[in-house]
Design a protein around this motif. Structure first.
Motif, PDB file in Angstrom:
ATOM      1  N   CYS A  40       0.837  -1.205   0.000  1.00 28.47           N
ATOM      2  CA  CYS A  40       0.000   0.000   0.000  1.00 28.47           C
ATOM      3  C   CYS A  40       0.866   1.246   0.000  1.00 28.47           C
ATOM      4  O   CYS A  40       1.873   1.307   0.707  1.00 28.47           O
ATOM      5  N   CYS A  44      -2.054   5.601   6.362  1.00 28.40           N
ATOM      6  CA  CYS A  44      -3.083   5.756   7.399  1.00 28.40           C
ATOM      7  C   CYS A  44      -2.490   5.336   8.742  1.00 28.40           C
ATOM      8  O   CYS A  44      -1.874   4.264   8.848  1.00 28.40           O
ATOM      9  N   CYS A  47      -3.271   1.807  10.441  1.00 32.13           N
ATOM     10  CA  CYS A  47      -3.410   0.621   9.604  1.00 32.13           C
ATOM     11  C   CYS A  47      -2.153  -0.268   9.590  1.00 32.13           C
ATOM     12  O   CYS A  47      -1.036   0.233   9.426  1.00 32.13           O
TER      13      CYS A  47
HETATM   14  S1  SF4 Z   1      -6.257   2.001   5.385  1.00 33.29           S
HETATM   15 FE1  SF4 Z   1      -4.316   0.881   5.171  1.00 33.29          FE
HETATM   16  S2  SF4 Z   1      -4.547  -0.267   3.292  1.00 33.29           S
HETATM   17 FE2  SF4 Z   1      -6.099   1.319   3.263  1.00 33.29          FE
HETATM   18  S3  SF4 Z   1      -5.165   3.032   2.210  1.00 33.29           S
HETATM   19 FE3  SF4 Z   1      -4.788   3.360   4.363  1.00 33.29          FE
HETATM   20  S4  SF4 Z   1      -2.798   2.430   4.709  1.00 33.29           S
HETATM   21 FE4  SF4 Z   1      -3.507   1.634   2.784  1.00 33.29          FE
END
Ligand code: SF4
Lengths: 363, 281
Positions: A40, A44, A47
């Motif tokens: 990714c 975030c 996450c």
């Molecule tokens: S929530 Fe996690 S997987 Fe989704 S965009 Fe944000 S960092 Fe990437």
């Protein structure tokens, strides 16, 4: 498979009617939930897949996902597929790949349920194409406003990447519902998920946002997932959100949707910081509105009956259809939880316990 | 007078209408005409006794019978409950139902469809419970029964407490319209999408006939894959045995081996220790 399915364990997505298994935490397992990849480019803060984190990165090919989905489906172990993903470069590329999987399944004759959790910022033309093959799709709102959102999802914009997408999704769903009326094609309602407790938004703010989304984007059911700190993330030192908070928010959202109670009505049940307490919000609401009770079982309207703790829409409906009623025993047969309802009802003018007795007993 | 009927919705409704007209008649049922004939030989007092047969009717005539029995308002039931025709069908499938008593109950509703749902009478409550038990049993099958998948056939072996194997078979057939589906209960096999095998779309056969159709097995590793997937969905600090047990009650373990394994994990949690941990000590 193991890594990518673990990556979705916090995602709630159950919608279709049949659950095929229940996890040891009591949650229903009815879809094969997987990420396309846990690579990714996003950052975030809560996450486990954020780009800066050191984790094993893996992907599944569309062929592999369809094969597993088919096998579990034939086995009668699932109802369909829930597909989410990390952002592969751009949201557009990622959504295109998700679309590829769903299209492949449909081309192979798959009749099961397909739910795609899309990236914030998915372009409208892809949403249109996804609506052709998926039963349900949506973007997570995660929190209640722009500033909170930029704090936890710094790569995306709340207004444009989330709210705009919720609006488009709502419009597409309405169109599809008209198109598929009378067929047995399932068109799921708009849905979104909130991470509860990652930022300090109070419950009152979450409830108001949910209510607003219900009005503006025909949100049917919000999902809540309590924040749980993940090691090696900026929020790793934060305290986890208590699990009951998630449960109370679900109860409130149900009262908003199924009971027609307004978000403002809950103002009386929050504490001074805007948080719910760990008790049944309907009971709290009834206690705060003493003047509305007791209601007479034989004359109260449907909307008054469903305000009584222990009486839900189904039992209220049965009461209306079975009047006159003479004793509590009859209410029990109709599914009323008489122990809870007793202080708030009377039958032909007679009540067995006064509300103040009950409140005293509670305190 | 004797009123005879079959345990099918149309015939039961017809018998209820007859019993309203002749309340003192005796009721007698059989799953087919031969069985009724045989029972009549024992029950009939003499050849002059009048026999009224409540024949089964096709499904589009059922609304008409419902209207006669429950007036025009027969379809005005609560949205939360299952429709009355389905209700009656479910009760007829219950293993403990006394069909004659049920026919009398329907006639005794005096045209009030709410009497089926409001549980105000002891009998009403009993039949409502029967209906719920049969629907619950059917839903449990749909949830927890698993299949064996072959190249040319899907098979599920079940043993439900009520007569619902045919319903389950039709449901599996609708889920998998591109393959024939066989549901085996003891020595009977129900077949859906039977045209792929040269049978009727829905057919009932001796189970032995299906045995010969099983080709090479294809899903041996699948159960392990499912176990792995199941374990990925566990959130350790959220284990909630009370809720999990409520959602997946103990009786579901009897429905299939895979459901039994899932249920075991519901009760005991998922072990974190693997063979790898052992060998790497
Ligand atoms: S929530 Fe996690 S997987 Fe989704 S965009 Fe944000 S960092 Fe990437």
């Amino acid at each position: 498979m193991k890594y990518l399915s673990s990556g979705t364990k916090y995602d709630s997505c159950n919608q279709s009617a049949i659950c095929h298994a229940f996890g040891p935490d009591g949650r229903c397992i009815q879809l094969y939930k997987t990420l396309l990849t846990n690579y990714c480019s996003g950052e975030c803060t809560y996450c486990p897949n954020r780009c800066e984190r050191d984790v094993t990165r893996v992907s599944l090919s569309p062929d592999e996902i369809t094969k597993i989905t088919w096998s579990f489906y034939r086995k009668n172990a699932i109802e369909g597929l829930f597909l989410s993903s990390g952002v592969i470069g751009e949201p557009e590329i990622t959504s295109q790949k998700q679309l590829e999987v769903a299209t492949l399944l449909r081309q192979q004759g798959f009749k099961g349920y397909i739910h795609l959790r899309l990236m914030p910022g998915t372009p409208k033309y892809i949403l249109d194409q996804i609506a052709e093959v998926a039963n349900k799709f949506g973007v997570n709102a995660e929190t209640t406003n722009k500033s909170n959102y930029s704090e936890i999802c710094p790569n995306f914009d709340y207004q444009n990447d989330v709210l705009q997408r919720l609006h488009w999704t709502d419009r597409i769903i309405r169109k599809k519902r008209k198109e598929f009326r009378g067929t047995n094609r399932l068109v799921g309602a708009n849905d979104t998920q909130f991470v509860v407790g990652a930022v300090n938004e109070p419950d009152s703010e979450i409830v108001n946002t949910v209510s607003e989304f219900m009005k503006k984007y025909s949100l049917r059911r919000p999902y809540f997932m309590s924040f749980d700190p993940v090691p090696d993330t900026p929020l790793s030192e934060n305290r986890p959100s208590p699990l009951w908070r998630e449960q109370r928010l679900y109860q409130v959202s149900y009262l908003l949707k199924e009971y027609g109670i307004k978000a403002d009505d809950f103002d009386v049940v929050y504490d001074e910081h805007g948080f719910l307490s760990n008790s049944d919000p309907k009971l709290e609401l009834a206690k705060a509105n003493r003047d509305m009770f007791p209601v007479d079982i034989n004359s109260a309207s449907f909307s008054d009956l469903i305000r009584v703790p222990g009486i839900g829409p189904i039992s209220a409906d049965r009461i209306l259809r079975s009047r006159p009623l003479f004793e509590e025993k009859e209410l029990t047969r109709m599914g009323v939880v008489v122990g809870r309802a007793r202080p708030f009802i009377c039958i032909n003018g007679k009540s067995q316990a006064s509300l103040s007795d009950f409140l005293e007993a509670c305190s | 007078m004797i009123i005879t009927f079959f345990p099918f919705v149309g015939s039961v409704l017809q018998a209820s209408l007859y019993i309203m007209k002749y309340p003192y008649a005796e009721l007698l049922y059989g799953s087919n005409s031969a069985e009724i004939e045989m029972k009549l030989c024992f029950v009939k007092k003499d050849d002059t006794e009048k026999i009224l047969h409540a024949a089964n009717v096709c499904s589009d005539q059922i609304p008409e019978l419902m209207k006669k029995l429950f007036s025009n308002k027969w379809h005005k039931f609560s949205k939360a409950d299952i429709p009355p025709v389905k209700y009656i069908e479910c009760v007829l499938r219950h293993s403990s139902v006394d069909l004659a008593a049920f026919v009398r109950f329907l006639a005794g509703c005096n045209g009030n469809i709410d009497a089926l749902y409001n549980k105000r009478s002891r009998e009403g409550k009993r039949y409502y419970t029967y209906m719920r038990e049969v629907t619950k049993s059917y839903h449990s099958l749909c949830m927890f029964a698993r299949t064996e998948v072959f190249d040319n056939l899907i098979i599920s072996e079940i043993n439900p407490p009520h007569s619902i194997s045919d319903l389950f078979c039709k449901w599996l057939g609708r889920r998998n319209p591109d393959l024939p589906v066989a549901v085996i209960q003891n020595d009977i096999a129900y077949i859906a999408n039977g045209e792929y095998l040269g049978y009727k779309h829905f057919d009932v056969l001796p189970a032995s006939e299906i045995e010969s159709l099983r080709s090479s097995k294809r899903d041996e590793k699948l159960e392990n894959l499912w176990d792995m997937y199941y374990c990925t969905q566990m959130i350790d600090n959220r284990r909630n045995p009370g809720l999990a047990k409520k959602m997946q009650p103990a009786y579901t373990s009897g429905i299939s081996r895979m459901a039994a394994k899932d249920r075991y994990r519901v009760e005991r949690g998922i072990s974190n220790t693997t063979l790898f941990d052992f060998t790497s000590i």
